[in-house]
Design a protein around this motif. Structure first.
Motif, PDB file in Angstrom:
ATOM      1  N   LEU A   1       0.815  -1.262   0.143  1.00  0.00           N
ATOM      2  CA  LEU A   1       0.055   0.159  -0.037  1.00  0.00           C
ATOM      3  C   LEU A   1       0.778   1.145   0.046  1.00  0.00           C
ATOM      4  N   LYS A   2       1.915   1.403   0.794  1.00  0.00           N
ATOM      5  CA  LYS A   2       2.692   2.234   0.865  1.00  0.00           C
ATOM      6  C   LYS A   2       3.242   2.800  -0.459  1.00  0.00           C
ATOM      7  N   VAL A   3       3.872   1.672  -1.194  1.00  0.00           N
ATOM      8  CA  VAL A   3       4.543   1.728  -2.533  1.00  0.00           C
ATOM      9  C   VAL A   3       3.529   2.224  -3.340  1.00  0.00           C
ATOM     10  N   LEU A   4       2.182   1.613  -3.596  1.00  0.00           N
ATOM     11  CA  LEU A   4       1.285   2.288  -4.391  1.00  0.00           C
ATOM     12  C   LEU A   4       0.993   3.754  -4.099  1.00  0.00           C
ATOM     13  N   CYS A   5       0.749   4.225  -3.052  1.00  0.00           N
ATOM     14  CA  CYS A   5       0.844   5.518  -2.807  1.00  0.00           C
ATOM     15  C   CYS A   5       1.957   6.344  -3.043  1.00  0.00           C
ATOM     16  N   GLU A   6       3.181   6.043  -2.967  1.00  0.00           N
ATOM     17  CA  GLU A   6       4.263   6.559  -3.221  1.00  0.00           C
ATOM     18  C   GLU A   6       4.515   6.753  -4.738  1.00  0.00           C
ATOM     19  N   MET A   7       4.196   5.871  -5.522  1.00  0.00           N
ATOM     20  CA  MET A   7       4.118   6.074  -6.929  1.00  0.00           C
ATOM     21  C   MET A   7       3.467   7.075  -7.593  1.00  0.00           C
ATOM     22  N   GLY A   8       4.048   7.858  -8.564  1.00  0.00           N
ATOM     23  CA  GLY A   8       3.510   8.785  -9.222  1.00  0.00           C
ATOM     24  C   GLY A   8       3.086   8.654 -10.859  1.00  0.00           C
ATOM     25  N   HIS A   9       2.503   9.564 -11.294  1.00  0.00           N
ATOM     26  CA  HIS A   9       1.901   9.394 -12.747  1.00  0.00           C
ATOM     27  C   HIS A   9       3.017   8.765 -13.650  1.00  0.00           C
ATOM     28  N   SER A  10       2.645   7.847 -14.349  1.00  0.00           N
ATOM     29  CA  SER A  10       3.894   7.142 -15.310  1.00  0.00           C
ATOM     30  C   SER A  10       4.639   6.319 -14.594  1.00  0.00           C
ATOM     31  N   ASP A  11       4.929   6.345 -13.436  1.00  0.00           N
ATOM     32  CA  ASP A  11       5.609   5.236 -12.674  1.00  0.00           C
ATOM     33  C   ASP A  11       5.101   3.573 -13.227  1.00  0.00           C
ATOM     34  N   ARG A  12       5.826   2.727 -13.396  1.00  0.00           N
ATOM     35  CA  ARG A  12       5.454   1.290 -13.613  1.00  0.00           C
ATOM     36  C   ARG A  12       5.768   0.332 -12.401  1.00  0.00           C
ATOM     37  N   ILE A  13       4.740  -0.687 -12.207  1.00  0.00           N
ATOM     38  CA  ILE A  13       4.995  -1.327 -11.302  1.00  0.00           C
ATOM     39  C   ILE A  13       4.760  -3.050 -12.069  1.00  0.00           C
ATOM     40  N   VAL A  14       5.577  -3.710 -11.828  1.00  0.00           N
ATOM     41  CA  VAL A  14       5.560  -5.191 -12.319  1.00  0.00           C
ATOM     42  C   VAL A  14       4.761  -6.172 -11.300  1.00  0.00           C
ATOM     43  N   ILE A  15       4.118  -7.134 -11.820  1.00  0.00           N
ATOM     44  CA  ILE A  15       3.478  -7.974 -10.896  1.00  0.00           C
ATOM     45  C   ILE A  15       3.945  -9.409 -11.674  1.00  0.00           C
ATOM     46  N   SER A  16       4.982  -9.992 -11.204  1.00  0.00           N
ATOM     47  CA  SER A  16       5.782 -11.280 -11.454  1.00  0.00           C
ATOM     48  C   SER A  16       5.158 -12.693 -11.269  1.00  0.00           C
TER      49      SER A  16
ATOM     50  N   GLU B   1      16.777  -9.880  -9.368  1.00  0.00           N
ATOM     51  CA  GLU B   1      17.911  -9.447 -10.221  1.00  0.00           C
ATOM     52  C   GLU B   1      17.240  -8.034 -11.259  1.00  0.00           C
ATOM     53  N   MET B   2      16.137  -8.079 -11.586  1.00  0.00           N
ATOM     54  CA  MET B   2      15.245  -6.972 -12.371  1.00  0.00           C
ATOM     55  C   MET B   2      15.160  -5.864 -11.292  1.00  0.00           C
ATOM     56  N   GLY B   3      14.943  -6.124  -9.887  1.00  0.00           N
ATOM     57  CA  GLY B   3      14.516  -5.106  -9.126  1.00  0.00           C
ATOM     58  C   GLY B   3      15.653  -4.552  -8.575  1.00  0.00           C
ATOM     59  N   LYS B   4      17.098  -4.605  -8.858  1.00  0.00           N
ATOM     60  CA  LYS B   4      18.233  -3.969  -8.161  1.00  0.00           C
ATOM     61  C   LYS B   4      18.105  -2.384  -7.763  1.00  0.00           C
ATOM     62  N   ASN B   5      17.411  -1.824  -8.658  1.00  0.00           N
ATOM     63  CA  ASN B   5      16.983  -0.434  -8.711  1.00  0.00           C
ATOM     64  C   ASN B   5      15.261   0.047  -8.344  1.00  0.00           C
ATOM     65  N   ALA B   6      14.955  -1.250  -7.876  1.00  0.00           N
ATOM     66  CA  ALA B   6      13.262  -1.037  -7.586  1.00  0.00           C
ATOM     67  C   ALA B   6      13.049  -1.573  -6.236  1.00  0.00           C
ATOM     68  N   ILE B   7      11.796  -1.192  -5.712  1.00  0.00           N
ATOM     69  CA  ILE B   7      11.407  -2.123  -4.557  1.00  0.00           C
ATOM     70  C   ILE B   7      10.780  -3.409  -4.779  1.00  0.00           C
ATOM     71  N   VAL B   8      11.467  -4.294  -4.316  1.00  0.00           N
ATOM     72  CA  VAL B   8      10.724  -5.849  -4.356  1.00  0.00           C
ATOM     73  C   VAL B   8       9.945  -6.106  -3.178  1.00  0.00           C
ATOM     74  N   ILE B   9       8.740  -6.478  -3.689  1.00  0.00           N
ATOM     75  CA  ILE B   9       7.880  -6.831  -2.610  1.00  0.00           C
ATOM     76  C   ILE B   9       7.211  -8.284  -2.985  1.00  0.00           C
ATOM     77  N   ARG B  10       7.815  -9.238  -1.720  1.00  0.00           N
ATOM     78  CA  ARG B  10       7.258 -10.529  -2.008  1.00  0.00           C
ATOM     79  C   ARG B  10       5.721 -10.824  -1.601  1.00  0.00           C
ATOM     80  N   CYS B  11       5.041 -11.556  -2.269  1.00  0.00           N
ATOM     81  CA  CYS B  11       3.707 -11.892  -2.096  1.00  0.00           C
ATOM     82  C   CYS B  11       3.723 -13.481  -2.524  1.00  0.00           C
ATOM     83  N   ASP B  12       4.469 -13.956  -1.637  1.00  0.00           N
ATOM     84  CA  ASP B  12       4.736 -15.589  -2.018  1.00  0.00           C
ATOM     85  C   ASP B  12       3.192 -16.171  -1.290  1.00  0.00           C
TER      86      ASP B  12
END
Length: 146
Positions: free
Chosen positions: A14-29, A37-48
């Motif tokens: 929820l915090k990340v979704l709120c922080e994101m601005g217009h045109s920011d992208r999020i991946v659901i993998s 590996e892909m998220g070295k410069n991103a916030i990685v959230i585990r939803c195992d």
């Protein structure tokens, strides 16, 4: 706990979704995606323990898709010659259509390595346990208009 917020969305997400601005992208993998590996410069959230469709549905209840781009939702294209079926894409399109008037028309495909390149610049990557192949989806955030 909060009223009106899908319980599958963790406080961190929820915090990340709120922080994101217009045109920011999020991946659901999916479970095979190299999220760390892909998220070295991103916030990685585990939803195992969760799949992509239920996470996607919960996010789109709160997350506006970008109205200024033709395809604010993108899927990882199947590699030519790979004998994989992708019925989960139809599920994604049904979910998107519940929350965006453009429906399936706002869903595009990105070649596998181009998807990886874009994922490396995403604001966040949500790593799920989704078992379906080619089940990765990228969302581009729009603006909240009230």
């Amino acid at each position: 706990m909060l009223k009106g917020i899908p319980s599958i969305l963790s406080p961190q997400l929820l915090k990340v979704l709120c922080e994101m601005g217009h045109s920011d992208r999020i991946v659901i993998s999916d479970g095979n995606f190299p999220a760390e590996e892909m998220g070295k410069n991103a916030i990685v959230i585990r939803c195992d323990g969760h799949g992509v469709p239920e996470i996607l549905d919960a996010i789109l209840q709160l997350f506006p898709l970008d109205p200024y781009v033709e395809k604010p939702v993108n899927l990882m294209e199947v590699v030519p010659g790979d004998p994989v079926e992708t019925p989960i894409w139809d599920t994604y399109k049904e979910i998107v259509a519940k929350y965006d008037d453009r429906g399936a028309n706002c869903v595009g495909n990105i070649e596998r390595f181009a998807f990886y390149d874009q994922a490396r610049t995403a604001y966040a990557i949500i790593a799920t346990s989704e078992k379906a192949l080619y089940a990765n989806i990228m969302l581009q955030k729009g603006v909240v208009v009230e």
